[in-house]
Design a protein around this motif. Structure first.
Motif, PDB file in Angstrom:
ATOM      1  N   ALA A   1      -0.226   3.241  -0.243  1.00 53.81           N
ATOM      2  CA  ALA A   1       0.136   1.874  -0.605  1.00 53.81           C
ATOM      3  C   ALA A   1      -0.432   1.480  -1.958  1.00 53.81           C
ATOM      4  O   ALA A   1       0.152   0.653  -2.674  1.00 53.81           O
ATOM      5  CB  ALA A   1      -0.362   0.909   0.472  1.00 53.81           C
ATOM      6  N   GLU A   2      -1.572   2.046  -2.346  1.00 55.41           N
ATOM      7  CA  GLU A   2      -2.180   1.677  -3.621  1.00 55.41           C
ATOM      8  C   GLU A   2      -1.349   2.138  -4.808  1.00 55.41           C
ATOM      9  O   GLU A   2      -1.557   1.665  -5.934  1.00 55.41           O
ATOM     10  CB  GLU A   2      -3.600   2.238  -3.709  1.00 55.41           C
ATOM     11  N   ALA A   3      -0.368   3.033  -4.555  1.00 55.81           N
ATOM     12  CA  ALA A   3       0.498   3.487  -5.640  1.00 55.81           C
ATOM     13  C   ALA A   3       1.744   2.613  -5.796  1.00 55.81           C
ATOM     14  O   ALA A   3       2.510   2.794  -6.752  1.00 55.81           O
ATOM     15  CB  ALA A   3       0.913   4.940  -5.395  1.00 55.81           C
ATOM     16  N   ILE A   4       1.958   1.683  -4.877  1.00 61.84           N
ATOM     17  CA  ILE A   4       3.123   0.790  -4.943  1.00 61.84           C
ATOM     18  C   ILE A   4       2.792  -0.389  -5.850  1.00 61.84           C
ATOM     19  O   ILE A   4       1.752  -1.028  -5.690  1.00 61.84           O
ATOM     20  CB  ILE A   4       3.492   0.282  -3.537  1.00 61.84           C
TER      21      ILE A   4
ATOM     22  N   LYS B   1       5.350  -5.372  -3.522  1.00 60.87           N
ATOM     23  CA  LYS B   1       4.741  -5.944  -2.320  1.00 60.87           C
ATOM     24  C   LYS B   1       5.084  -7.424  -2.192  1.00 60.87           C
ATOM     25  O   LYS B   1       5.331  -7.919  -1.088  1.00 60.87           O
ATOM     26  CB  LYS B   1       3.232  -5.714  -2.354  1.00 60.87           C
ATOM     27  N   VAL B   2       5.109  -8.128  -3.307  1.00 57.63           N
ATOM     28  CA  VAL B   2       5.559  -9.519  -3.288  1.00 57.63           C
ATOM     29  C   VAL B   2       7.024  -9.599  -2.885  1.00 57.63           C
ATOM     30  O   VAL B   2       7.435 -10.512  -2.148  1.00 57.63           O
ATOM     31  CB  VAL B   2       5.321 -10.180  -4.657  1.00 57.63           C
TER      32      VAL B   2
ATOM     33  N   TYR C   1       0.562 -10.178   3.250  1.00 57.48           N
ATOM     34  CA  TYR C   1       0.543  -8.711   3.174  1.00 57.48           C
ATOM     35  C   TYR C   1      -0.856  -8.271   2.760  1.00 57.48           C
ATOM     36  O   TYR C   1      -1.529  -8.925   1.954  1.00 57.48           O
ATOM     37  CB  TYR C   1       1.551  -8.206   2.148  1.00 57.48           C
ATOM     38  N   GLY C   2      -1.314  -7.155   3.309  1.00 61.42           N
ATOM     39  CA  GLY C   2      -2.591  -6.593   2.897  1.00 61.42           C
ATOM     40  C   GLY C   2      -2.619  -5.092   3.067  1.00 61.42           C
ATOM     41  O   GLY C   2      -2.035  -4.550   4.013  1.00 61.42           O
ATOM     42  N   ASP C   3      -3.248  -4.427   2.137  1.00 57.07           N
ATOM     43  CA  ASP C   3      -3.497  -2.992   2.300  1.00 57.07           C
ATOM     44  C   ASP C   3      -4.886  -2.680   1.770  1.00 57.07           C
ATOM     45  O   ASP C   3      -5.447  -3.421   0.948  1.00 57.07           O
ATOM     46  CB  ASP C   3      -2.428  -2.132   1.613  1.00 57.07           C
ATOM     47  N   SER C   4      -5.460  -1.625   2.277  1.00 58.37           N
ATOM     48  CA  SER C   4      -6.786  -1.203   1.829  1.00 58.37           C
ATOM     49  C   SER C   4      -6.944   0.291   2.056  1.00 58.37           C
ATOM     50  O   SER C   4      -6.232   0.901   2.864  1.00 58.37           O
ATOM     51  CB  SER C   4      -7.885  -1.960   2.587  1.00 58.37           C
ATOM     52  N   VAL C   5      -7.867   0.859   1.318  1.00 62.11           N
ATOM     53  CA  VAL C   5      -8.284   2.244   1.535  1.00 62.11           C
ATOM     54  C   VAL C   5      -9.801   2.246   1.621  1.00 62.11           C
ATOM     55  O   VAL C   5     -10.489   1.835   0.678  1.00 62.11           O
ATOM     56  CB  VAL C   5      -7.817   3.188   0.416  1.00 62.11           C
TER      57      VAL C   5
END
Length: 389
Positions: A112-115, A120-121, A145-149
């Motif tokens: 997801a960090e590459a998107i 995402k919006v 929306y949320g993503d994390s590593v």
């Protein structure tokens, strides 16, 4: 994340005053979150948090100190702080680390960090449009929306060396619907230990439409009849009910404090023989899954009730030692700034032999709960209460 020689130096500093066990937990977490409220982007933030905590155990006591810096001087300072409460001496040891290989890795096929953030919006705008298309009763849509590593390293004075990367992602939609002075809400928010492929499997449109249909349907809801009645749970509801009503009371810190109704009841028939309930951190890509817990113990499945009989509690390392058993791999932390405590992963009641239509057919009169809302329990008495959405 850290050089093994530095880790050995830090652990030795933690044991300098005679602790029997030392553990270093290092964490780096990158994250992005966005929120769309009535079509307007109200929040778009990203961040990176890193730090380390060291725990020193002497006797039955654990001392903990942490820092948001990972340089040598900072780590040695927190090690000295954690060691300060111990008294005595400890022989010098070699601290030979053994690398543990996971039996299960939860991979992100599309990190997801590459998107790009604008994509995402766009997912949130898609959710907003889809929710409003359900009907004119929809008055407000909030999409998040949320993503994390999370990258972790766990090293212990008894030789454990564990590294893991945990990608997480979630998209939630809350809808407010109104008609003739009646206001209702709907909510849906799938989440997983995964990458952007999770959004492909749970499209924003489907998430939003589910939340909106729930809100609109509730506008026609009537008061449920009062009194005791049979309740049939919809798919997934049994896991939520089991988590709140039973799971918290099976966490070993509550059991050992005498704050759980399940204390001293291992081996007793406490549920219907139809009930087999498990806590399982090995479910592929589930939100509560991992390869290792936050003490470096491998993920596993723990059978809590088997055919109604209480079989086990949920343990972290220290509470397992106190009871003379092995950790169940449930040592969990809020972050590097917190001690591990025994907490659940993914809980569920395993399928039985009856088909859904048989359950309905055998229930002459009752209540069908398609989706549960919030719930809470008093672990000392076992009393619990749930909302139904």
């Amino acid at each position: 994340m850290l050089d093994p020689d530095l880790v050995r130096e830090v652990l030795r500093a933690g044991l300098a005053n005679g602790g029997r066990f030392a553990e270093l937990f290092v964490e780096e977490r990158s994250s992005l979150s966005a929120r769309l409220d009535d079509g307007k982007v109200e929040e778009l933030t990203s961040g990176l948090d890193r730090g380390a905590g060291i725990r020193v155990v002497h006797g039955e006591t654990a001392a903990y100190a942490y820092s948001n810096r990972l340089d040598r001087d900072s780590l040695l300072a927190v090690a000295a702080a954690a060691a300060a409460s111990a008294r005595g001496s400890r022989p010098e040891d070699s601290l030979d680390f053994r690398t543990s290989e996971p039996s299960l890795v939860h991979r992100a096929s599309r990190p997801a960090e590459a998107i790009p953030p604008e994509d995402k919006v766009a997912w949130l705008r898609e959710a907003d449009d889809a929710a409003r298309s359900v009907g004119p009763e929809v008055r407000q849509v909030v999409a998040g929306y949320g993503d994390s590593v999370q990258r972790i390293l766990i090293a212990t004075s008894d030789g454990r060396w564990v590294k893991e990367e945990r990608p997480r992602i979630r998209l939630v939609v809350q809808v407010v619907a109104a008609r003739d002075g009646v206001i209702e809400t709907g909510f849906w928010g799938p989440a997983g230990l995964a990458g952007a492929e999770f959004v492909d499997e749970h499209p924003p449109r489907e998430t939003a439409e589910r939340a909106a249909r729930q809100a609109v349907a509730m506008l026609d809801g009537i008061d449920a009849p009062a009194g005791e009645t049979a309740v049939v749970m919809g798919p997934g509801g049994g896991g939520i009910l089991f988590h709140e009503a039973c799971g918290h009371g099976l966490e070993a810190d509550l059991v050992q404090k005498g704050s759980s109704i399940y204390q001293g009841k291992l081996g007793q028939m406490l549920a219907s023989p139809l009930v087999t309930g498990v806590d399982e951190s090995t479910v592929p890509n589930a939100w509560g899954s991992f390869s290792f817990d936050d003490e470096g113990w491998p993920a596993q499945r723990t059978v809590l009730f088997e055919e109604g009989v209480l079989q086990a509690y949920l343990y972290d390392r220290l509470r397992a030692e106190r009871d003379g058993v092995s950790s169940s791999g449930n040592g969990r932390r809020q972050s590097y700034a917190h001690l591990p405590i025994p907490r659940m992963t993914n809980t569920s009641i395993l399928p039985g032999e009856a088909r859904p239509e048989e359950v309905i057919g055998d229930t002459a009169s009752g209540f069908y709960a398609k989706a549960l809302g919030g719930g809470q329990v008093n672990p000392a008495t076992g009393d619990f209460v749930f909302g139904v959405t």
